[in-house]
Design a protein around this motif. Structure first.
Motif, PDB file in Angstrom:
ATOM      1  N   PRO A 165      18.020  57.874 -15.380  1.00 23.32           N
ATOM      2  CA  PRO A 165      17.957  57.383 -14.549  1.00 23.32           C
ATOM      3  C   PRO A 165      16.674  57.823 -13.453  1.00 23.32           C
ATOM      4  O   PRO A 165      16.052  59.093 -13.168  1.00 23.32           O
ATOM      5  CB  PRO A 165      18.331  56.571 -13.469  1.00 23.32           C
ATOM      6  CG  PRO A 165      20.165  57.103 -14.527  1.00 23.32           C
ATOM      7  CD  PRO A 165      19.484  58.625 -15.055  1.00 23.32           C
ATOM      8  N   GLY A 166      15.576  56.834 -13.926  1.00 18.24           N
ATOM      9  CA  GLY A 166      14.532  57.339 -12.518  1.00 18.24           C
ATOM     10  C   GLY A 166      13.300  57.948 -13.371  1.00 18.24           C
ATOM     11  O   GLY A 166      11.914  57.784 -13.005  1.00 18.24           O
ATOM     12  N   CYS A 207      10.031  57.515 -16.364  1.00 18.05           N
ATOM     13  CA  CYS A 207       9.460  56.683 -16.842  1.00 18.05           C
ATOM     14  C   CYS A 207       8.488  56.584 -17.864  1.00 18.05           C
ATOM     15  O   CYS A 207       8.348  57.557 -18.886  1.00 18.05           O
ATOM     16  CB  CYS A 207       8.586  56.711 -16.050  1.00 18.05           C
ATOM     17  SG  CYS A 207       8.431  56.386 -14.148  1.00 18.05           S
ATOM     18  N   ASP A 214      12.004  48.596 -16.025  1.00 19.86           N
ATOM     19  CA  ASP A 214      10.680  47.963 -15.108  1.00 19.86           C
ATOM     20  C   ASP A 214       9.746  47.697 -15.497  1.00 19.86           C
ATOM     21  O   ASP A 214       9.591  49.203 -14.631  1.00 19.86           O
ATOM     22  CB  ASP A 214      12.015  48.111 -13.755  1.00 19.86           C
ATOM     23  CG  ASP A 214      13.328  47.083 -13.280  1.00 19.86           C
ATOM     24  OD1 ASP A 214      14.111  47.222 -14.375  1.00 19.86           O
ATOM     25  OD2 ASP A 214      13.725  47.717 -12.226  1.00 19.86           O
ATOM     26  N   VAL A 270       9.680  51.835 -15.567  1.00 22.62           N
ATOM     27  CA  VAL A 270      11.548  52.983 -15.368  1.00 22.62           C
ATOM     28  C   VAL A 270      12.578  52.490 -15.513  1.00 22.62           C
ATOM     29  O   VAL A 270      12.816  51.876 -15.817  1.00 22.62           O
ATOM     30  CB  VAL A 270      10.926  52.518 -13.915  1.00 22.62           C
ATOM     31  CG1 VAL A 270      11.871  53.605 -13.207  1.00 22.62           C
ATOM     32  CG2 VAL A 270       9.188  52.758 -12.990  1.00 22.62           C
ATOM     33  N   LYS A 271      13.242  53.489 -15.704  1.00 24.32           N
ATOM     34  CA  LYS A 271      14.260  53.012 -16.331  1.00 24.32           C
ATOM     35  C   LYS A 271      15.815  53.104 -14.922  1.00 24.32           C
ATOM     36  O   LYS A 271      15.676  54.459 -14.279  1.00 24.32           O
ATOM     37  CB  LYS A 271      14.698  54.266 -17.477  1.00 24.32           C
ATOM     38  CG  LYS A 271      16.415  54.712 -17.675  1.00 24.32           C
ATOM     39  CD  LYS A 271      16.452  55.191 -19.405  1.00 24.32           C
ATOM     40  CE  LYS A 271      17.716  55.474 -19.139  1.00 24.32           C
ATOM     41  NZ  LYS A 271      18.420  56.167 -20.722  1.00 24.32           N
ATOM     42  N   THR A 272      16.219  52.559 -14.317  1.00 26.21           N
ATOM     43  CA  THR A 272      16.568  51.926 -13.111  1.00 26.21           C
ATOM     44  C   THR A 272      18.035  52.297 -14.129  1.00 26.21           C
ATOM     45  O   THR A 272      19.098  53.069 -12.673  1.00 26.21           O
ATOM     46  CB  THR A 272      16.689  50.734 -12.591  1.00 26.21           C
ATOM     47  OG1 THR A 272      16.646  50.399 -13.373  1.00 26.21           O
ATOM     48  CG2 THR A 272      14.841  50.600 -12.553  1.00 26.21           C
ATOM     49  N   ALA A 273      18.755  52.437 -14.477  1.00 26.03           N
ATOM     50  CA  ALA A 273      20.236  52.852 -15.102  1.00 26.03           C
ATOM     51  C   ALA A 273      20.558  53.039 -16.094  1.00 26.03           C
ATOM     52  O   ALA A 273      19.418  53.708 -17.368  1.00 26.03           O
ATOM     53  CB  ALA A 273      21.206  51.646 -15.204  1.00 26.03           C
TER      54      ALA A 273
END
Ligand SMILES: C[S@@+](CC[C@H](N)C(=O)[O-])C[C@H]1O[C@@H](n2cnc3c(N)ncnc32)[C@H](O)[C@@H]1O
Length: 268
Positions: free
Chosen positions: A184-185, A187, A232, A264-267
């Motif tokens: 996560p976090g 991109c 996102d 962005v990958k949040t999870a």
């Protein structure tokens, strides 16, 4: 390089290669008559082709800087790197964060032959080059994982790469496998060709590439969006590369037929 040296390195000068055609558009010297011939043919169809290559390169610079500066990313995995053209991605990232770690990947022997220029980074940072095919993402992850900490955020750049991979060739599976492996976090930075703006020119360009033995695929904005499922999108979303957070007035007139976007990958 002599003909013997080229052959020894696996460089085929009898048919055009995307990395070398792109090098011609950018005014480089690492291309051969077959590449120049195709690039000139495409430029006859679409006079904006060299301008599009420059706009794409500028998108790479802005996106990389944004991720290093704003998102604090310190690890970069760039697949489909191309022949070195300064400033290269590691130079942008390491100008913001000298300790940035960068892994470059390409499958063209000409890029390998010039990879030395990609490896001159800061003493605090790391730059490495991996010769691999994007269609084998697990091998790329294995090799990149020896250099990058995949438990921490990584910026995955597939810039002007995916139009060489059709959906039938597993383009979506490749991106999914890569993104799934990232923390996560992380991109995803993409740019790829579209026929949304100038369908006729792009169709003729694809035909000319096919005659040169290079398969190209154009994707609509929605089709590009499908690669970002579960991520996102950063502002301004999926736009022509020239319109992604532009810093300078656009060069010349007419649309640039490449979409660019960052997600962005949040999870997990
Ligand atoms: C148009 S260049 C883009 C270079 C750079 N990413 C940029 O945008 O400035 C495309 C690059 O993708 C590489 N490429 C194409 N298909 C590939 C594949 N299946 N695996 C790895 N690299 C590939 C080509 O060799 C070429 O260097």
């Amino acid at each position: 390089m002599t003909g013997t040296e080229q052959a020894a390195q696996g460089i085929d000068t009898t048919r055009p290669h995307p990395a070398r055609v792109y090098d011609w558009y950018l005014g480089g010297k690492d291309n051969y008559p077959v590449d120049e011939q195709l690039a000139r043919r495409i430029t006859e169809i679409d006079g904006g082709a060299p301008r599009a290559a420059r706009a794409n390169r500028a998108f790479m610079r802005r996106a990389t800087r944004a991720l290093a500066e704003e998102a604090g990313i310190r690890q970069f995995l760039d697949i489909g790197t191309g022949i070195p053209t300064e400033p290269n991605l590691h130079q942008i990232a390491q100008s913001v964060a000298p300790d940035a770690r960068v892994v470059y990947v390409d499958n063209d022997p000409i890029v390998l032959a010039h990879a030395g220029a990609l490896l001159r980074g800061t003493p605090e940072g790391v730059t490495e080059y991996v010769q691999a095919d994007a269609r084998d993402p697990r091998s790329i992850l294995d090799q990149a994982g020896a250099i990058l900490d995949l438990d921490r955020p990584v910026a995955l750049s597939l810039i002007a790469l995916l139009h060489f991979l059709a959906d039938e060739d597993g383009a979506h599976d490749v991106v999914r496998t890569l993104v799934d492996a990232l923390a996560p976090g992380s991109c995803l930075v993409l740019s790829m060709m579209t026929a949304d703006f100038e369908p006729e020119n792009v169709r003729r360009g694809i035909t000319a590439y096919a005659q040169g033995g290079v398969t190209l695929v154009a994707r609509s904005q929605d089709e590009v969006g499908a690669f970002f499922t579960g991520l996102d999108l950063l502002e301004p979303g999926i736009v022509s590369v020239a319109d992604w957070r532009p810093e300078e007035a656009p060069e010349g007139d007419g649309p640039i037929s490449l979409y660019g976007a960052v997600g962005v990958k949040t999870a997990r």
